[in-house]
Structures are given as structure tokens and as C-alpha cells.
Enzyme design. Structure first.
Site: not given
Length: 336
Positions: A70-71, A115, A164, A223
């Protein structure tokens, strides 16, 4: 929301070196982004249509579990639009004035990335409604009966929210996003592509069977895959011959207690306690957390989602239960 335990264990606290390594592996453009083909195609249409019109795209909301990009997509949006990115987070904005200060400093066309947007304070949410829709905020001056609101015009900007837990977003805020994209977990073949690309950026060669081994233990999350790759590289450098082959991958992941399904120490502790101490359940969350020496929130938000997704644990009205797959994975025989 608690950080996944694999992130905490494998990242060693996410120091500056690790953060820099993660940043270096991020794709810079949409055509470099691996996986999430539906969201990528939809986002490409939104961005290129706006560029063709010479205007700004609609506000973008990205939802999905941690670690899926997402980032990275927020950074890509700014890069594709040829503008800069302003980054903040929901927990950091505790008052409406905090958000007003950020909004008033934006430049025309800039991308504002928020975020964990579901954790915005309610006064800040209400201020964001007006800013996203009308590109203005009302600054309240004074207190009591003499207070007055001064409208402050804002330059057009693009808000990108990441969450999230999309269900916690109030409907008025969710409706102000013109495009909503949900990111799903990656399959093994996509993670292998991510790993091979990352290995190239790290200046090393990752063999195909090693990439498949790491991908299979990465919980469907890029990640985690990249962090496991760096741990395998460390093992190969210190204890191996420098080659990132299948032997190095298996040995390194054994050192870091990541098993063939991607379960780590906490995951196995929860399953083991559920099976050996409570006969497979049902058992309450608090009791299970005490048995493994963790807080209930840690078990519920860190270990449980992956165990349920992998079919190793079930949630019932009476408590948590172990599935036949959990007994088989631990090498135990379920009670008759």
C-alpha cells in the site's frame, strides 16, 4: 494494530539499515510492481486518464493486510503524476489542527498519503471530509460564543489513504474516495518474481529453487519475503559459500525458526498449546494467551489471522479449536 511477529523477529527491530534496504527494493513505477494485477490495471486507468485530461485523479483508498504494497503504491502514484508525496498517519493526527497544518502546507497537485487512516481522530475526519470534497478547511478562531470560523482555500491535492481495516472507516469518509483498491495476498509464483527482482537489486544471484523455498514460507507477503531473502543472504555470507541456493535458504530459515508453512515461534507455540494442553479446544482466547505467555491482543492480531487463513485453527462461539491439519503439521495424533 500489532506488527506481525515475523516482521518483529526477522527484522530485529527494523533499524535504519533495514529500513533503507526495504526502501531500496520498492518498485518506482507501476510497470515494475509485481502482483495485484487487478488493482494495478485499475489504478493505471485512473492515473493515465487524469494525466490525459491535464487534471488530478480522484482520491485513492488502498486496503488490505500489512506488507502487501500500500505504501509502495502511494509512492508510485506520486511518481506517475510527477509530483511529490507528503506522508503522515492516522495515529499521528490527534487533533483537527494537526491535519489543518498539514493540509495548509500542501502544494498544488501534491499527493497526501495517510497511513492507517482508520485511526484518525473524529474531529480530524470531519475536517478531512471538507478538504477532500471542497478543497477548503474552516479554521476556528477564538472560544465560546465569540468563536468564528475562517474558511481557508486549499490547492487541489490527491489524498491516498491506506488501511488494514476498511470496515472501521466511517461511510462519509469512504464515500469521498473515487477509487478503492483492495490488495490480496500474493501467490508463490508472484513472490518468486518479487524475490528474483530484489536479489538483482541487492547485487546477488538467487537460484530458482531457493526463491521457491523462500516464497513458500513468506505468508503470501512481499515484505516478509524480502526480509527472509536478506536473512538468507546473511547466512550465505557468514556460514555458507556466498551462494543463495536451496541449501542456504533452508539452513537460514531453520536458524530464524520459520518452518515450511511460514509458521514462526509464536504460531507454533499457539498451535502446540492448543493441541497438547487443551486437547485441540475449544479454548478461550485469554486462556490460550496465558498458556503461551503473550497478551490476548497479540495472539488475536498477530498469530491467529495466519493460522485461520492456513486452515490450522478455527474460531467458534465456544473458543478456538485446532483443525486436523494442525495436528498433522505438528506431527501429533488427535484424541479419539
Amino acid at each position: 494494530m500489532a506488527e506481525p511477529v515475523a516482521d518483529r523477529l526477522l527484522d530485529g527491530g527494523a533499524d535504519d539499515v533495514e529500513r533503507a534496504a526495504e526502501a531500496a527494493l520498492r518498485p518506482r513505477r507501476l510497470d515494475e510492481f509485481v502482483g495485484q494485477s487487478t488493482v494495478r490495471d485499475q489504478l493505471s486507468l485512473v492515473l493515465h486518464a487524469a494525466l490525459g485530461r491535464g487534471g488530478s485523479p480522484d482520491h485513492v483508498l488502498l486496503s488490505g493486510p500489512p506488507g502487501l504494497g500500500k505504501t509502495t503504491l502511494a509512492m508510485i502514484i506520486a511518481a506517475e503524476l510527477g509530483t511529490s508525496l507528503r506522508v503522515t498517519s492516522g495515529p499521528a493526527i490527534t487533533h483537527a489542527g494537526d491535519l489543518a497544518a498539514v493540509l495548509s502546507s500542501l502544494e498544488e497537485g501534491e499527493v497526501l498519503f495517510i497511513d492507517e487512516i482508520h485511526r484518525l481522530a473524529r474531529p480530524a475526519e470531519e475536517l478531512l471530509y471538507m478538504a477532500m470534497e471542497d478543497f477548503r478547511v474552516d479554521v476556528v478562531v477564538g472560544k465560546g460564543p465569540g468563536a468564528s470560523a475562517i474558511p481557508l482555500a486549499l490547492p487541489p491535492f490527491v489524498a491516498v489513504g491506506a488501511t488494514t481495516r476498511a470496515g472501521l472507516l466511517p461511510a462519509p469518509l469512504r464515500d469521498r474516495f473515487g477509487f478503492t483498491g483492495h490488495l490480496d495476498f500474493y501467490d508463490a509464483s508472484e513472490l518468486e518474481q518479487v524475490l528474483l527482482r530484489s536479489a538483482g537489486l541487492l547485487g546477488t544471484v538467487l537460484e530458482a529453487d531457493a526463491a521457491a523455498e523462500i516464497a513458500g514460507r513468506s505468508r503470501g507477503t512481499p515484505r516478509i519475503a524480502n526480509r527472509l531473502l536478506r536473512r538468507v543472504r546473511d547466512w550465505a555470507q557468514v556460514r555458507g559459500d556466498g551462494r543463495l541456493d536451496l541449501r542456504a535458504a533452508r539452513a537460514a530459515l531453520e536458524v530464524y525458526e520459520v518452518d515450511v508453512l511460514g509458521l514462526d515461534r509464536l504460531d507454533r507455540a499457539v498451535l502446540s498449546a492448543l493441541c497438547t494442553r487443551f486437547g485441540g479446544g475449544p479454548v478461550g482466547l485469554s486462556t490460550l494467551a496465558v498458556a503461551v505467555g503473550e497478551e490476548p491482543e497479540t495472539v488475536e492480531t498477530v498469530a491467529e489471522p495466519f493460522l485461520v487463513r492456513e486452515g490450522l485453527m478455527g474460531r467458534t462461539p465456544r473458543g478456538r479449536v485446532a483443525t486436523p491439519a494442525a495436528w498433522a503439521h505438528l506431527g501429533l495424533t488427535p484424541p479419539a
